[in-house]
Design an enzyme around this catalytic site. Structure first.
Site, PDB file in Angstrom:
ATOM      1  N   ARG A  17       0.841  -1.191   0.210  1.00  0.00           N
ATOM      2  CA  ARG A  17      -0.190   0.177  -0.057  1.00  0.00           C
ATOM      3  C   ARG A  17       0.850   1.258  -0.126  1.00  0.00           C
ATOM      4  O   ARG A  17       0.437   2.309  -0.482  1.00  0.00           O
ATOM      5  CB  ARG A  17      -1.011   0.078   1.342  1.00  0.00           C
ATOM      6  CG  ARG A  17      -2.028  -1.016   0.927  1.00  0.00           C
ATOM      7  CD  ARG A  17      -2.955  -1.013   2.213  1.00  0.00           C
ATOM      8  NE  ARG A  17      -4.401  -1.432   1.889  1.00  0.00           N
ATOM      9  CZ  ARG A  17      -5.259  -1.466   2.709  1.00  0.00           C
ATOM     10  NH1 ARG A  17      -5.051  -1.385   4.030  1.00  0.00           N
ATOM     11  NH2 ARG A  17      -6.521  -2.105   2.128  1.00  0.00           N
ATOM     12  N   LYS A  37     -18.177 -16.201   3.346  1.00  0.00           N
ATOM     13  CA  LYS A  37     -19.661 -16.077   3.455  1.00  0.00           C
ATOM     14  C   LYS A  37     -20.240 -15.642   2.246  1.00  0.00           C
ATOM     15  O   LYS A  37     -19.825 -14.864   1.630  1.00  0.00           O
ATOM     16  CB  LYS A  37     -19.835 -15.215   4.656  1.00  0.00           C
ATOM     17  CG  LYS A  37     -19.444 -15.430   6.142  1.00  0.00           C
ATOM     18  CD  LYS A  37     -20.034 -14.658   6.929  1.00  0.00           C
ATOM     19  CE  LYS A  37     -19.472 -14.559   8.181  1.00  0.00           C
ATOM     20  NZ  LYS A  37     -19.483 -13.103   8.760  1.00  0.00           N
ATOM     21  N   GLY A  46      -8.479  -8.283  -0.368  1.00  0.00           N
ATOM     22  CA  GLY A  46      -8.614  -9.109   0.960  1.00  0.00           C
ATOM     23  C   GLY A  46      -7.781 -10.085   0.816  1.00  0.00           C
ATOM     24  O   GLY A  46      -6.676 -10.240   0.618  1.00  0.00           O
ATOM     25  N   GLY A  50     -12.828  -4.057   1.762  1.00  0.00           N
ATOM     26  CA  GLY A  50     -14.030  -3.732   1.742  1.00  0.00           C
ATOM     27  C   GLY A  50     -14.276  -2.640   0.713  1.00  0.00           C
ATOM     28  O   GLY A  50     -15.353  -2.792  -0.173  1.00  0.00           O
TER      29      GLY A  50
HETATM   30  P1  ADP Z   1     -11.708 -11.883   0.721  1.00  0.00           P
HETATM   31  O1  ADP Z   1     -10.884 -11.189   1.697  1.00  0.00           O
HETATM   32  O2  ADP Z   1     -10.717 -12.422  -0.392  1.00  0.00           O
HETATM   33  O3  ADP Z   1     -12.856 -11.230   0.183  1.00  0.00           O
HETATM   34  P2  ADP Z   1     -13.208 -13.613   2.517  1.00  0.00           P
HETATM   35  O4  ADP Z   1     -12.648 -12.559   3.553  1.00  0.00           O
HETATM   36  O5  ADP Z   1     -14.632 -13.463   1.823  1.00  0.00           O
HETATM   37  O6  ADP Z   1     -12.111 -13.520   1.265  1.00  0.00           O
HETATM   38  O7  ADP Z   1     -12.682 -15.222   2.869  1.00  0.00           O
HETATM   39  C1  ADP Z   1     -11.674 -15.493   3.375  1.00  0.00           C
HETATM   40  C2  ADP Z   1     -11.569 -16.463   4.514  1.00  0.00           C
HETATM   41  O8  ADP Z   1     -12.430 -17.852   4.103  1.00  0.00           O
HETATM   42  C3  ADP Z   1      -9.975 -17.165   4.595  1.00  0.00           C
HETATM   43  O9  ADP Z   1      -9.945 -16.823   6.062  1.00  0.00           O
HETATM   44  C4  ADP Z   1     -10.383 -18.809   4.326  1.00  0.00           C
HETATM   45  O10 ADP Z   1      -9.754 -19.623   5.287  1.00  0.00           O
HETATM   46  C5  ADP Z   1     -11.807 -19.010   4.531  1.00  0.00           C
HETATM   47  N1  ADP Z   1     -12.350 -20.138   4.106  1.00  0.00           N
HETATM   48  C6  ADP Z   1     -12.449 -20.485   2.620  1.00  0.00           C
HETATM   49  N2  ADP Z   1     -12.829 -21.709   2.473  1.00  0.00           N
HETATM   50  C7  ADP Z   1     -13.199 -22.327   3.633  1.00  0.00           C
HETATM   51  C8  ADP Z   1     -13.890 -23.241   4.042  1.00  0.00           C
HETATM   52  N3  ADP Z   1     -14.382 -24.178   3.013  1.00  0.00           N
HETATM   53  N4  ADP Z   1     -14.352 -23.448   5.245  1.00  0.00           N
HETATM   54  C9  ADP Z   1     -14.127 -22.424   5.945  1.00  0.00           C
HETATM   55  N5  ADP Z   1     -13.557 -21.297   5.900  1.00  0.00           N
HETATM   56  C10 ADP Z   1     -12.983 -21.069   4.611  1.00  0.00           C
HETATM   57  C1  3PG Z   2      -8.489  -1.517   5.055  1.00  0.00           C
HETATM   58  O1  3PG Z   2      -7.521  -1.955   5.694  1.00  0.00           O
HETATM   59  O2  3PG Z   2      -9.392  -2.250   4.651  1.00  0.00           O
HETATM   60  C2  3PG Z   2      -8.792  -0.295   5.022  1.00  0.00           C
HETATM   61  O3  3PG Z   2      -7.602   0.470   5.354  1.00  0.00           O
HETATM   62  C3  3PG Z   2      -9.849   0.327   5.905  1.00  0.00           C
HETATM   63  O4  3PG Z   2      -9.575   0.006   7.200  1.00  0.00           O
HETATM   64  P1  3PG Z   2     -10.838  -0.245   8.207  1.00  0.00           P
HETATM   65  O5  3PG Z   2     -11.738  -1.303   7.851  1.00  0.00           O
HETATM   66  O6  3PG Z   2     -10.221  -0.098   9.592  1.00  0.00           O
HETATM   67  O7  3PG Z   2     -11.959   1.053   7.942  1.00  0.00           O
HETATM   68 MG    MG Z   3     -11.414 -11.233   3.813  1.00  0.00          MG
END
Ligand code: ADP
Ligand code: 3PG
Ligand code: MG
Length: 403
Positions: free
Chosen positions: A40, A202, A359, A382
């Site tokens: 970043r 989710k 993410g 997000g």
């Molecule tokens: P992103 O941040 O890329 O949008 P998410 O936050 O939605 O992705 O999801 C990531 C999480 O999902 C990871 O921590 C991973 O361990 C979990 N995950 C992936 N597949 C499974 C599964 N089959 N069962 C439980 N958790 C899972």
């Molecule tokens: C992030 O790490 O996704 C951004 O810097 C936003 O941070 P925050 O979710 O604490 O607002």
């Molecule tokens: Mg995530």
């Protein structure tokens, strides 16, 4: 909406308040905060270096962690100032307070081309409350405002939104522009076939994104825990897998919507199932799933299986534009990371435009060492998801319109 760009501003000799997202992952080693991934910070360098070359006085504002409106030592931005200094090879004046006498004094001594970083904006409660008084106090420190903090653009805070009411002009920085270009512009008329890969934990987090992308996508591949919810909705046994039991109707609704829109919506055809979620767990590949055969009782789906990997690789090879969000398995445990790594490798081999949206998926691509093989990797979590959903982000909406 055409927003002003940094390039539209006359910045020479001006104090340019520049919001960046320096919310980087850190670790503590020997009592010192160490930055473990400076992506970043590096991604904000085009904006910072441009401002320096143009003879602006660059005053950087950023948040770090969630200190809840008061100073918390471990969330100080000082280590970031030190690191930035080495990246731009120029001193970075660090202001130990965000507003008031301390930054005013530092800024009054800045020359054109100099850079300062203000302490964590979230050390003041006014930041997250988007308090106009705090926004005005920030605005007082400069003449112009640039928002390059894409990762925080979904937050309507004082330094990302409120501040624009108190400055002459506010514009997008170069990173902000690039993020909008890839996560919205390129996907407006994507080269076809347009393939979307959605995984993660989710369904409920991704409903909006899935619905929005069904308007454009030709094929959607599902993985991760959200696949379990779709399976269960179709009557496939899921054992003890993670499922959102209250989202089964919604999953059916999404499957129907895909049919209506003519989108090929593919669920995994097999899984890696494990007896528990731990490094030393026993894991095995299931046979093909169906309404009579799925995950074994007491076992959990932790990754997509071999047949699914093969199927998804074929789809990836045919696509011209690929958007990926969300790991396909519990990739934090190496034994359950194969599906996610295979998909990252398939994207790396592909000649398509490959866009990774925010993410944990970004972490997975970096861990696989394949980041430089992708067309674009978002710095937002997000914020990237909300932009993909087609939502208006407050940090962008607040900027000056281009006339
Ligand atoms: P992103 O941040 O890329 O949008 P998410 O936050 O939605 O992705 O999801 C990531 C999480 O999902 C990871 O921590 C991973 O361990 C979990 N995950 C992936 N597949 C499974 C599964 N089959 N069962 C439980 N958790 C899972
Ligand atoms: C992030 O790490 O996704 C951004 O810097 C936003 O941070 P925050 O979710 O604490 O607002
Ligand atoms: Mg995530």
């Amino acid at each position: 909406m055409k927003k002003l760009s940094l390039r539209d501003l006359e910045v020479r000799g001006q104090r340019v308040l520049t919001r960046v997202d320096f919310n980087v992952p850190t670790d503590e080693r020997d009592g010192r905060v160490v930055i473990t991934d400076d992506t970043r910070i590096r991604e904000s360098l085009p904006t910072i270096n441009y401002l320096r070359e143009q003879g602006a006085k660059t005053i950087l504002m950023a948040h770090f962690g969630r200190p809840k409106g008061k100073p918390v030592e471990k969330y100080s931005l000082r280590p970031v100032a030190d690191h930035l200094q080495t990246l731009i090879d120029h001193p970075v004046a660090f202001s130990t307070d965000t507003i008031g006498k301390i930054p005013e004094e530092i800024i009054s001594h800045m020359n054109d081309g100099d850079v300062a970083l203000l302490e964590n904006v979230r050390f003041h409660a006014g930041e997250e409350a988007n308090d106009p008084k705090f926004a005005e106090a920030l605005a007082k420190l400069g003449d112009l405002y640039v928002n390059d903090a894409f990762g925080a653009a979904h937050r309507a805070h004082a330094s990302t939104a409120g501040i624009t009411k108190f400055v002459k002009q506010s514009a997008m920085g170069f990173l902000m522009e690039k993020e909008i270009q890839y996560l919205s512009g390129e996907l407006e008329k994507p080269a076809k076939p347009f393939l979307v890969i959605m995984g993660g934990s989710k369904v409920s987090d991704k409903i909006g994104v899935l619905k929005a992308l069904m308007e454009k996508a030709d094929v959607i591949l599902i993985g991760g825990a959200m696949a379990n919810t779709f399976w269960k909705a179709q009557g496939v046994p899921v054992g003890s897998s993670r499922v959102e039991a209250d989202k089964l109707d919604l999953a059916r609704e999404l499957l129907d919507l895909a049919k209506k829109k003519g989108v090929r919506f593919l669920l995994p055809v097999d899984a890696l199932e494990a007896d528990r979620i731990e490094a030393g767990a026993t894991a095995r590949n299931t046979s093909r799933v169906s309404p009579t055969h799925g995950i074994s009782d007491g076992w959990q789906a932790v990754d997509v299986g071999r047949a699914t990997i093969g199927l998804y690789e074929e789809e990836i090879a045919k696509a011209k534009t690929i958007l990926w969000n969300g790991p396909l398995g519990i990739f934090e445990i190496p034994a359950f990371a194969l599906g996610t790594i295979a998909i990252a490798e398939a994207l790396a081999r592909s000649k398509a435009t490959t866009i990774i949206g925010g993410g944990d998926s970004v972490t997975a691509v970096k861990q696989a060492g394949l980041a430089d093989k992708m067309t674009f990797i978002s710095t937002g979590g997000g914020a990237a998801l909300e932009l993909l959903e087609g939502k208006e982000l407050p940090g962008i909406a607040a900027l000056s319109e281009r006339s």
